[in-house]
Design an enzyme around this catalytic site. Structure first.
Site, PDB file in Angstrom:
ATOM      1  CE1 TYR A  39      -3.819   2.230   0.430  1.00 42.65           C
ATOM      2  CE2 TYR A  39      -2.705   3.116   1.645  1.00 42.65           C
ATOM      3  CZ  TYR A  39      -3.399   3.732   1.125  1.00 42.65           C
ATOM      4  OH  TYR A  39      -4.403   4.752   1.009  1.00 42.65           O
ATOM      5  CB  SER A 121      -5.143  12.370   5.539  1.00 41.84           C
ATOM      6  OG  SER A 121      -5.952  11.588   5.144  1.00 41.84           O
ATOM      7  CE1 TYR A 141      -8.051  12.843  -0.983  1.00 36.42           C
ATOM      8  CE2 TYR A 141      -7.695  11.190   1.199  1.00 36.42           C
ATOM      9  CZ  TYR A 141      -6.846  11.598  -0.323  1.00 36.42           C
ATOM     10  OH  TYR A 141      -5.998  11.152  -0.413  1.00 36.42           O
ATOM     11  CB  THR A 167      -6.307  16.070  -1.569  1.00 36.66           C
ATOM     12  OG1 THR A 167      -5.524  16.250  -1.036  1.00 36.66           O
ATOM     13  CG2 THR A 167      -5.004  15.705  -2.677  1.00 36.66           C
ATOM     14  NE  ARG A 176      -3.134   4.238  -5.084  1.00 35.09           N
ATOM     15  CZ  ARG A 176      -3.238   5.128  -4.308  1.00 35.09           C
ATOM     16  NH1 ARG A 176      -3.661   4.307  -2.980  1.00 35.09           N
ATOM     17  NH2 ARG A 176      -3.551   6.261  -4.665  1.00 35.09           N
ATOM     18  CE  LYS A 249      -1.162  16.068  -0.952  1.00 33.30           C
ATOM     19  NZ  LYS A 249      -1.823  15.206  -1.247  1.00 33.30           N
ATOM     20  CG  HIS A 273      -2.193  11.483  -4.017  1.00 35.35           C
ATOM     21  ND1 HIS A 273      -2.915  11.912  -3.480  1.00 35.35           N
ATOM     22  CD2 HIS A 273      -1.853  10.301  -2.991  1.00 35.35           C
ATOM     23  CE1 HIS A 273      -4.048  11.858  -2.702  1.00 35.35           C
ATOM     24  NE2 HIS A 273      -2.491  10.128  -2.298  1.00 35.35           N
ATOM     25  NE  ARG A 276      -0.005   6.911  -1.912  1.00 40.36           N
ATOM     26  CZ  ARG A 276      -0.302   5.763  -2.135  1.00 40.36           C
ATOM     27  NH1 ARG A 276       0.767   5.059  -1.646  1.00 40.36           N
ATOM     28  NH2 ARG A 276      -1.045   4.791  -1.277  1.00 40.36           N
ATOM     29  CG  ASP A 304       3.240  16.083  -1.544  1.00 40.86           C
ATOM     30  OD1 ASP A 304       3.420  16.232  -2.909  1.00 40.86           O
ATOM     31  OD2 ASP A 304       2.268  16.268  -0.405  1.00 40.86           O
ATOM     32  N   GLY A 306       8.385  12.788  -3.637  1.00 39.50           N
ATOM     33  CA  GLY A 306       9.833  12.956  -4.557  1.00 39.50           C
ATOM     34  C   GLY A 306      11.012  13.070  -3.150  1.00 39.50           C
ATOM     35  NE  ARG A 308      11.212   8.983  -0.839  1.00 41.38           N
ATOM     36  CZ  ARG A 308      10.212   9.594  -1.484  1.00 41.38           C
ATOM     37  NH1 ARG A 308       9.726  10.959  -1.283  1.00 41.38           N
ATOM     38  NH2 ARG A 308       9.262   9.300  -1.648  1.00 41.38           N
ATOM     39  N   GLY A 327       6.341  13.519   3.361  1.00 41.30           N
ATOM     40  CA  GLY A 327       5.121  12.348   2.993  1.00 41.30           C
ATOM     41  C   GLY A 327       6.255  11.252   3.554  1.00 41.30           C
ATOM     42  NE  ARG A 328       5.301   6.037  -1.201  1.00 44.07           N
ATOM     43  CZ  ARG A 328       4.847   6.604  -2.785  1.00 44.07           C
ATOM     44  NH1 ARG A 328       5.529   7.639  -3.090  1.00 44.07           N
ATOM     45  NH2 ARG A 328       3.925   5.721  -3.282  1.00 44.07           N
TER      46      ARG A 328
HETATM   47  C1  FNR Z   1       0.109  10.036   0.966  1.00 38.87           C
HETATM   48  N1  FNR Z   1      -1.114  10.659   0.245  1.00 38.87           N
HETATM   49  C2  FNR Z   1      -2.068  11.430   1.282  1.00 38.87           C
HETATM   50  N2  FNR Z   1      -2.583  12.577   0.381  1.00 38.87           N
HETATM   51  C3  FNR Z   1      -3.399  13.399   0.804  1.00 38.87           C
HETATM   52  O1  FNR Z   1      -3.811  14.449   0.005  1.00 38.87           O
HETATM   53  N3  FNR Z   1      -4.325  12.507   1.706  1.00 38.87           N
HETATM   54  C4  FNR Z   1      -4.166  11.162   1.723  1.00 38.87           C
HETATM   55  O2  FNR Z   1      -4.588  10.250   2.629  1.00 38.87           O
HETATM   56  C5  FNR Z   1      -3.424  10.759   1.254  1.00 38.87           C
HETATM   57  N4  FNR Z   1      -2.552   9.098   2.124  1.00 38.87           N
HETATM   58  C6  FNR Z   1      -1.241   9.051   1.389  1.00 38.87           C
HETATM   59  C7  FNR Z   1      -0.979   7.583   1.733  1.00 38.87           C
HETATM   60  C8  FNR Z   1       0.160   7.188   1.408  1.00 38.87           C
HETATM   61  C9  FNR Z   1       0.267   5.743   1.943  1.00 38.87           C
HETATM   62  C10 FNR Z   1       1.050   7.543   0.617  1.00 38.87           C
HETATM   63  C11 FNR Z   1       2.394   7.366   0.543  1.00 38.87           C
HETATM   64  C12 FNR Z   1       0.588   8.905   0.787  1.00 38.87           C
HETATM   65  C13 FNR Z   1       0.230  11.785  -0.919  1.00 38.87           C
HETATM   66  C14 FNR Z   1       1.074  12.263   0.527  1.00 38.87           C
HETATM   67  O3  FNR Z   1       0.080  13.669   1.208  1.00 38.87           O
HETATM   68  C15 FNR Z   1       1.773  12.983  -0.797  1.00 38.87           C
HETATM   69  O4  FNR Z   1       1.574  13.871  -1.733  1.00 38.87           O
HETATM   70  C16 FNR Z   1       3.013  11.892  -1.350  1.00 38.87           C
HETATM   71  O5  FNR Z   1       3.092  11.169  -0.334  1.00 38.87           O
HETATM   72  C17 FNR Z   1       4.771  13.038  -1.717  1.00 38.87           C
HETATM   73  O6  FNR Z   1       4.949  11.685  -2.324  1.00 38.87           O
HETATM   74  P1  FNR Z   1       6.482  11.063  -1.569  1.00 38.87           P
HETATM   75  O7  FNR Z   1       7.332  12.296  -1.306  1.00 38.87           O
HETATM   76  O8  FNR Z   1       5.850  10.508  -0.175  1.00 38.87           O
HETATM   77  O9  FNR Z   1       6.567   9.867  -2.257  1.00 38.87           O
END
Ligand code: FNR
Length: 376
Positions: A39, A121, A141, A167, A176, A249, A273, A276, A304, A306, A308, A327-328
């Site tokens: 996930y 979130s 959302y 968002t 996915r 966003k 995102h 994703r 956001d 990428g 790191r 994020g991650r």
């Molecule tokens: C997210 N992201 C996300 N964004 C949002 O607006 N609401 C959400 O609930 C979530 N949930 C979510 C879950 C997971 C597991 C991930 C990895 C990401 C997106 C998040 O806010 C952000 O845009 C990304 O994580 C940015 O990418 P990187 O830098 O984490 O790769």
């Protein structure tokens, strides 16, 4: 930085979590279940956009300047009325209990310890009211049901969230394969629905209480969450019902950034995102400079997807972002050690950003500009 060296010397141990933030993912993989990994990590499609997000950073290089006397650095800033110690926020991430049982409670406490703004979130595992961080933004959302939408906004306002982040890129969940192959979507198991399940407007739509028929409640959520029919005009409802700054966003098109301004947004997050949603979409960093040029004077441009390392943040700031969302990497810290893990990742990230500025001759991140980077 000194703290980390001293800890290693005095305790004779290497820190349990790596300081190489780009390596966190592989370290966290050891602690996460296959479902959670599937996930969190893989993104949409075959991951082309997620890879492009990272590759885009590698195509820009910082150009350090020498002998500029940057002993004292000040990274503090005010973003849409929120005072921050550095131009860094916690990105909204749903279902954080997938990474750690304490989920968003741990992540928000970690952010709070460092004074970093936490974004909560809509799809979180903990409810709006459970987050006690001093500085918090709420991510919406936009549900198809206006009563529920209004109720979420009112709860967020009443609980002290300062900024609304809407968002736009997730009208429904992207393709996915890692999750599809397992038939795994946490929400269908009732996870990540705390905000809905605790919502009086949502509860009033159900024939039976959630405790009696949780399956029907999940199905009710599944009716309200996908909202691909939204259009720019729908933002008026949010403007009318949210007394505070609104950030959109998921913007990567210059034209959408201009429309965001025309429709009364105060800021945007240039983001895909984390790759994703639309696989094959433009890398977020590739979209940033033109958007910052087009609307950077009128809107607060955040970024956001990428980010790191601290050096990545410096590049995004040089290319026009006012702040970055992490994020991650924070989820990996959460998986590895709960609140302490998130604190570790945030501390390393802030320290590396600060050090990058110091060694590049900047007293302040606002001095970063297009001349601070070159195409590799
Ligand atoms: C997210 N992201 C996300 N964004 C949002 O607006 N609401 C959400 O609930 C979530 N949930 C979510 C879950 C997971 C597991 C991930 C990895 C990401 C997106 C998040 O806010 C952000 O845009 C990304 O994580 C940015 O990418 P990187 O830098 O984490 O790769």
């Amino acid at each position: 930085q000194l703290q980390i060296y001293l800890q290693g010397m005095l305790q004779g141990t290497t820190p349990e979590i790596t300081t190489d933030l780009a390596r966190l993912e592989s370290q966290a993989a050891g602690t996460l279940s296959a479902e959670a990994m599937g996930y969190i990590v893989p993104s949409a499609g075959n991951g082309a956009t997620a890879r492009a997000n990272l590759a885009a950073f590698d195509r820009w290089r910082l150009v350090p300047r020498m002998l500029r006397g940057s002993t004292e650095r000040d990274l503090s800033c005010t973003i849409l009325g929120t005072a921050m110690p550095a131009p860094v926020l916690v990105a909204p991430i749903g279902v954080q209990t997938l990474a750690h049982p304490e989920g968003e409670l741990a992540a928000s406490r970690a952010a709070d310890t460092l004074g970093i703004t936490y974004t909560h979130s809509t799809q979180a595992s903990h409810a709006i009211e459970q987050i006690e961080a001093k500085s918090k933004w709420y991510q919406l959302y936009y549900p198809t049901d206006r009563d529920v939408c209004l109720s979420l906004l009112q709860r967020a306002k009443a609980s002290g969230y300062d900024v609304l982040v809407v968002t736009l890129d997730t009208g429904t969940i992207g393709w996915r394969p890692a999750d599809l192959d397992r038939g795994f979507l946490p929400f269908l198991k009732g996870e990540g629905l705390a905000n809905y399940f605790s919502d009086p407007a949502f509860q009033s739509k159900l024939a039976k209480p959630i405790s009696e028929d949780p399956g029907a409640a999940v199905m009710q959520w599944a009716q309200m969450f996908p909202n691909v029919g939204l259009s720019w005009d729908d933002l008026g409802f949010l403007r009318d019902n949210w007394d505070g700054p609104i950030v959109l966003k998921g913007i990567t098109a210059v034209e959408d950034a201009k429309l965001a301004h025309e429709h009364g947004a105060d800021g945007i997050v240039v983001s895909n995102h984390g790759g994703r949603q639309v696989d094959g979409a433009i890398a977020a960093l590739d979209a940033l400079p033109a958007i910052a040029d087009a609307v950077g004077e009128q809107l607060t441009v955040l970024f956001d997807s990428g980010v790191r390392t601290g050096a990545d943040a410096a590049k995004a700031l040089a290319l026009g972002a006012k702040a970055v969302l992490l994020g991650r990497p924070l989820l990996y810290g959460l998986a590895l050690a709960g609140q302490a893990g998130v604190e570790h990742v945030l501390r390393c990230f802030l320290a590396e950003l600060d050090l990058t500025l110091a060694l590049s001759g900047y007293a302040n991140h606002r001095e970063l500009n297009r001349d601070s980077v070159v195409r590799a």
